[in-house]
Design a protein around this motif. Structure first.
Motif, short mmCIF file in Angstrom:
data_model
loop_
_atom_site.label_atom_id
_atom_site.label_comp_id
_atom_site.label_asym_id
_atom_site.label_seq_id
_atom_site.Cartn_x
_atom_site.Cartn_y
_atom_site.Cartn_z
N VAL A 90 0.84 -1.21 0.00
CA VAL A 90 0.00 0.00 0.00
C VAL A 90 0.87 1.25 0.00
O VAL A 90 0.70 2.16 -0.83
N GLY A 91 1.83 1.31 0.91
CA GLY A 91 2.68 2.50 1.00
C GLY A 91 3.54 2.70 -0.23
O GLY A 91 3.68 3.82 -0.72
N PHE A 92 4.10 1.62 -0.75
CA PHE A 92 4.97 1.70 -1.91
C PHE A 92 4.20 2.18 -3.14
O PHE A 92 4.64 3.08 -3.85
N THR A 93 3.05 1.60 -3.40
CA THR A 93 2.30 1.98 -4.61
C THR A 93 1.79 3.41 -4.51
O THR A 93 1.79 4.13 -5.51
N GLU A 94 1.37 3.83 -3.34
CA GLU A 94 0.94 5.23 -3.18
C GLU A 94 2.10 6.18 -3.43
O GLU A 94 1.95 7.20 -4.11
N GLU A 95 3.28 5.85 -2.90
CA GLU A 95 4.46 6.69 -3.10
C GLU A 95 4.89 6.71 -4.56
O GLU A 95 5.24 7.75 -5.10
N VAL A 96 4.85 5.57 -5.21
CA VAL A 96 5.26 5.48 -6.62
C VAL A 96 4.34 6.34 -7.49
O VAL A 96 4.82 7.09 -8.35
N VAL A 97 3.05 6.26 -7.29
CA VAL A 97 2.12 7.05 -8.10
C VAL A 97 2.27 8.53 -7.78
O VAL A 97 2.29 9.36 -8.70
N ARG A 98 2.43 8.88 -6.51
CA ARG A 98 2.62 10.29 -6.14
C ARG A 98 3.87 10.84 -6.83
O ARG A 98 3.84 11.90 -7.46
N ALA A 99 4.96 10.11 -6.76
CA ALA A 99 6.20 10.57 -7.38
C ALA A 99 6.05 10.66 -8.90
O ALA A 99 6.50 11.62 -9.52
N TYR A 100 5.39 9.69 -9.49
CA TYR A 100 5.19 9.67 -10.94
C TYR A 100 4.37 10.87 -11.40
O TYR A 100 4.65 11.47 -12.43
N ARG A 101 3.37 11.24 -10.63
CA ARG A 101 2.49 12.34 -11.03
C ARG A 101 3.06 13.72 -10.69
O ARG A 101 2.69 14.71 -11.32
N THR A 102 3.93 13.81 -9.68
CA THR A 102 4.34 15.13 -9.22
C THR A 102 5.77 15.50 -9.56
O THR A 102 6.07 16.68 -9.67
N LEU A 153 8.05 0.00 -11.90
CA LEU A 153 6.66 0.00 -12.36
C LEU A 153 6.39 1.07 -13.41
O LEU A 153 5.25 1.25 -13.83
N LYS A 154 7.43 1.77 -13.87
CA LYS A 154 7.24 2.85 -14.84
C LYS A 154 6.54 2.38 -16.12
O LYS A 154 5.65 3.08 -16.60
N PRO A 155 6.89 1.22 -16.69
CA PRO A 155 6.18 0.81 -17.91
C PRO A 155 4.67 0.65 -17.69
O PRO A 155 3.87 1.02 -18.54
N VAL A 156 4.31 0.14 -16.53
CA VAL A 156 2.88 -0.02 -16.22
C VAL A 156 2.23 1.35 -16.07
O VAL A 156 1.14 1.59 -16.61
N ARG A 158 3.18 4.21 -17.35
CA ARG A 158 3.07 4.90 -18.66
C ARG A 158 1.91 4.33 -19.46
O ARG A 158 1.17 5.07 -20.10
N THR A 159 1.74 3.01 -19.41
CA THR A 159 0.65 2.36 -20.15
C THR A 159 -0.72 2.79 -19.61
O THR A 159 -1.66 2.98 -20.37
N LEU A 160 -0.82 2.93 -18.29
CA LEU A 160 -2.10 3.23 -17.64
C LEU A 160 -2.17 4.67 -17.14
O LEU A 160 -2.94 4.98 -16.24
N ASP A 161 -1.40 5.55 -17.74
CA ASP A 161 -1.31 6.95 -17.32
C ASP A 161 -2.68 7.65 -17.30
O ASP A 161 -2.90 8.58 -16.52
N HIS A 162 -3.59 7.19 -18.14
CA HIS A 162 -4.90 7.82 -18.26
C HIS A 162 -5.80 7.55 -17.04
O HIS A 162 -6.80 8.24 -16.86
N LEU A 163 -5.47 6.58 -16.23
CA LEU A 163 -6.31 6.25 -15.07
C LEU A 163 -6.19 7.31 -13.99
O LEU A 163 -5.11 7.87 -13.78
N PRO A 164 -7.25 7.56 -13.26
CA PRO A 164 -7.15 8.44 -12.09
C PRO A 164 -6.21 7.80 -11.05
O PRO A 164 -6.05 6.58 -11.01
N ASP A 165 -5.61 8.63 -10.21
CA ASP A 165 -4.62 8.16 -9.25
C ASP A 165 -5.11 6.98 -8.41
O ASP A 165 -4.40 5.99 -8.26
#
Length: 181
Positions: A90-102, A153-156, A158-165
């Motif tokens: 949970v913590g890792f995926t939240e951090e990864v998406v936050r970093a990817y978006r910001t 997880l960057k390839p995933v 980038r592929t699913l970039d259109h999804l809401p956080d």
């Protein structure tokens, strides 16, 4: 603004510019002059805060690892393996998406980055600690392979970039649960 505040702002601007340039051009192709130009300061100003490009990379790695270190510490205090895994996922995926978006992510899998003295060792030590938290003393090769895939997880994304956080986080959590099962 005080001198200390201006200094902190300039240092952070150099880090932000380096992060973006490393992500865009790669570590090897980015010079200190590129970072200075993107920051809007003279190269000497960048040198004042960071004597080398490696020092900038170390600072960016510190940013990435500090939050994950805290997450690992919290997970290590959990008694059950299942609770540790869930907290980490949970913590890792939240951090990864936050970093990817910001912020532009630095690719710590880049061979040029991993060839920098000390970086590979720091990343390997972090991975070993994560493996211990996820799996205990004797992880299987399948578990270690899953953890290795989880670390990029960057390839995933980038592929699913259109999804809401929230949806992207949920997809990544499901994926990570399958990877380390």
């Amino acid at each position: 603004m005080t001198r200390a505040e201006q200094a902190a702002r300039t240092r952070q601007s150099a880090l932000d510019a380096a992060r973006a340039l490393f992500a865009e051009q790669g570590f090897a192709a980015t010079s200190l002059q590129d970072i200075a130009d993107a920051t809007g300061v003279r190269k000497a100003n960048v040198y004042y805060y960071f004597k080398t490009k490696t020092a900038i990379l170390d600072a960016l790695l510190d940013e990435r690892v500090s939050g994950l270190d805290a997450l690992l510490a919290a997970a290590e205090s959990e008694a059950s393996v299942e609770a540790r895994r869930e907290l980490l996922i949970v913590g890792f995926t939240e951090e990864v998406v936050r970093a990817y978006r910001t912020v532009a992510p630095v690719d710590f899998a880049d061979p040029a980055v991993r060839s920098v003295h000390g970086v590979a060792a720091r990343l390997e030590a972090f991975t070993a600690r994560a493996a211990m938290a996820f799996f205990g003393l004797h992880p299987s090769v399948d578990q270690l392979a899953g953890l290795a895939v989880m670390q990029d997880l960057k390839p995933v994304m980038r592929t699913l970039d259109h999804l809401p956080d929230e949806e992207l986080v949920n997809v990544l959590q499901r994926l990570c649960r399958r990877l380390i099962a």
